[in-house]
Motif scaffolding. Structure first.
Motif, PDB file in Angstrom:
ATOM      1  N   UNK A   1       0.861  -1.179   0.000  1.00 14.05           N
ATOM      2  CA  UNK A   1       0.000   0.000   0.000  1.00 14.05           C
ATOM      3  C   UNK A   1       0.898   1.230   0.000  1.00 14.05           C
ATOM      4  N   UNK A   2       0.522   2.320  -0.434  1.00 13.89           N
ATOM      5  CA  UNK A   2      -0.576   2.511  -1.332  1.00 13.89           C
ATOM      6  C   UNK A   2      -0.094   2.250  -2.741  1.00 13.89           C
ATOM      7  N   UNK A   3      -0.911   1.542  -3.502  1.00 10.85           N
ATOM      8  CA  UNK A   3      -0.524   1.099  -4.844  1.00 10.85           C
ATOM      9  C   UNK A   3      -0.082   2.245  -5.730  1.00 10.85           C
ATOM     10  N   UNK A   4      -0.798   3.354  -5.676  1.00 11.71           N
ATOM     11  CA  UNK A   4      -0.527   4.454  -6.611  1.00 11.71           C
ATOM     12  C   UNK A   4       0.597   5.373  -6.149  1.00 11.71           C
ATOM     13  N   UNK A   5       1.136   5.132  -4.976  1.00  7.97           N
ATOM     14  CA  UNK A   5       2.232   5.973  -4.486  1.00  7.97           C
ATOM     15  C   UNK A   5       3.490   5.110  -4.338  1.00  7.97           C
TER      16      UNK A   5
ATOM     17  N   UNK B   1      -5.337   1.995 -11.586  1.00 12.60           N
ATOM     18  CA  UNK B   1      -4.507   2.828 -12.468  1.00 12.60           C
ATOM     19  C   UNK B   1      -3.026   2.567 -12.231  1.00 12.60           C
ATOM     20  N   UNK B   2      -2.640   2.371 -10.982  1.00 14.59           N
ATOM     21  CA  UNK B   2      -1.239   2.078 -10.675  1.00 14.59           C
ATOM     22  C   UNK B   2      -0.810   0.765 -11.315  1.00 14.59           C
ATOM     23  N   UNK B   3      -1.664  -0.270 -11.208  1.00 15.33           N
ATOM     24  CA  UNK B   3      -1.345  -1.553 -11.833  1.00 15.33           C
ATOM     25  C   UNK B   3      -1.194  -1.391 -13.343  1.00 15.33           C
TER      26      UNK B   3
ATOM     27  N   UNK C   1       2.126  -1.278 -18.045  1.00 13.94           N
ATOM     28  CA  UNK C   1       2.478  -0.603 -19.302  1.00 13.94           C
ATOM     29  C   UNK C   1       3.977  -0.344 -19.385  1.00 13.94           C
ATOM     30  N   UNK C   2       4.634  -0.289 -18.233  1.00 14.23           N
ATOM     31  CA  UNK C   2       6.075  -0.066 -18.186  1.00 14.23           C
ATOM     32  C   UNK C   2       6.873  -1.355 -18.034  1.00 14.23           C
TER      33      UNK C   2
ATOM     34  N   UNK D   1      -3.112  -2.485  -2.719  1.00 10.24           N
ATOM     35  CA  UNK D   1      -4.333  -1.699  -2.538  1.00 10.24           C
ATOM     36  C   UNK D   1      -4.005  -0.236  -2.261  1.00 10.24           C
ATOM     37  N   UNK D   2      -5.039   0.598  -2.390  1.00  2.00           N
ATOM     38  CA  UNK D   2      -4.953   2.035  -2.109  1.00  2.00           C
ATOM     39  C   UNK D   2      -6.207   2.476  -1.378  1.00  2.00           C
ATOM     40  N   UNK D   3      -6.232   3.726  -0.966  1.00  4.34           N
ATOM     41  CA  UNK D   3      -7.437   4.258  -0.323  1.00  4.34           C
ATOM     42  C   UNK D   3      -8.637   4.168  -1.260  1.00  4.34           C
ATOM     43  N   UNK D   4      -8.397   4.409  -2.519  1.00  9.95           N
ATOM     44  CA  UNK D   4      -9.459   4.323  -3.525  1.00  9.95           C
ATOM     45  C   UNK D   4      -9.053   3.255  -4.536  1.00  9.95           C
ATOM     46  N   UNK D   5      -9.958   2.294  -4.773  1.00  5.80           N
ATOM     47  CA  UNK D   5      -9.613   1.160  -5.639  1.00  5.80           C
ATOM     48  C   UNK D   5      -9.292   1.608  -7.062  1.00  5.80           C
TER      49      UNK D   5
END
Length: 180
Positions: free
Chosen positions: A93-97, A130-132, A137-138, A121-125
């Motif tokens: 956590x957090x996935x997007x950070x 988007x992070x995944x 993509x990279x 996981x993140x605070x907002x799924x």
């Protein structure tokens, strides 16, 4: 395992399920001799790693960090290079950070990154999704704990499989993994 910290988990959408999957796979990793590394972001503010994770792990290495990407921490980066490992199963956590920035840093450094979807996981799924997508993509590969477990076990006629089956390969609560 990135920042599964007690102070952060109450606000994470799917955080308990992510911990369950991570600790399950971490326990299997311990059984099979696969190194388990945990990070903590500013633990004096966010608390240490969740007790529910640590109680299922017999052996792990803990890294504290101030950068969002643990790859920016020279002691971690040097130890990882010295380990000789080239494939990293990444979750947290957090996935997007922190998870995403760590994943991108690992990819940039030439590591193969397996993004553990059911333990990230993140605070907002929507941000976790988007992070995944960005990590994949990279060059990261989206996987599940079961996929990794059975690749590690490789076959069903070994003493390791028998022990793993008795200890770890039991039904866990199911959470759908969405791939859009």
């Amino acid at each position: 395992m990135v920042d599964f910290q007690a102070g952060l988990l109450p606000v994470i959408d799917g955080g308990l399920q992510a911990i369950e999957e991570a600790s399950w796979l971490g326990g299997l990793a311990n059984l099979l001799g696969v190194p388990v590394w945990l990070t903590e972001q500013s633990p004096q503010k966010l608390g240490g790693s969740a007790a529910s994770l640590l109680e299922r792990l017999d052996d792990y290495q803990l890294w504290q960090k101030v950068h969002f990407s643990v790859m920016e921490e020279s002691n971690f980066r040097d130890a990882l290079a010295a380990s000789g490992k080239t494939q990293i199963v990444l979750c947290g956590t957090e996935a997007h950070i922190c998870v995403m920035q760590t994943g991108l840093g690992l990819l940039e450094a030439g590591y193969e990154v397996l993004w553990l979807t059911d333990a990230t996981a993140s605070r907002r799924c929507a941000e976790a999704e988007l992070a995944r997508k960005r990590a994949c993509a990279n060059g990261a590969q989206a996987v599940t704990a079961d996929m990794v477990a059975y690749e590690w076990l490789y076959r069903c006629d070994t003493p390791e499989f028998k022990q793993a089956h008795q200890q770890f390969l039991k039904p866990r609560s199911a959470r759908p993994v969405h791939f859009n």
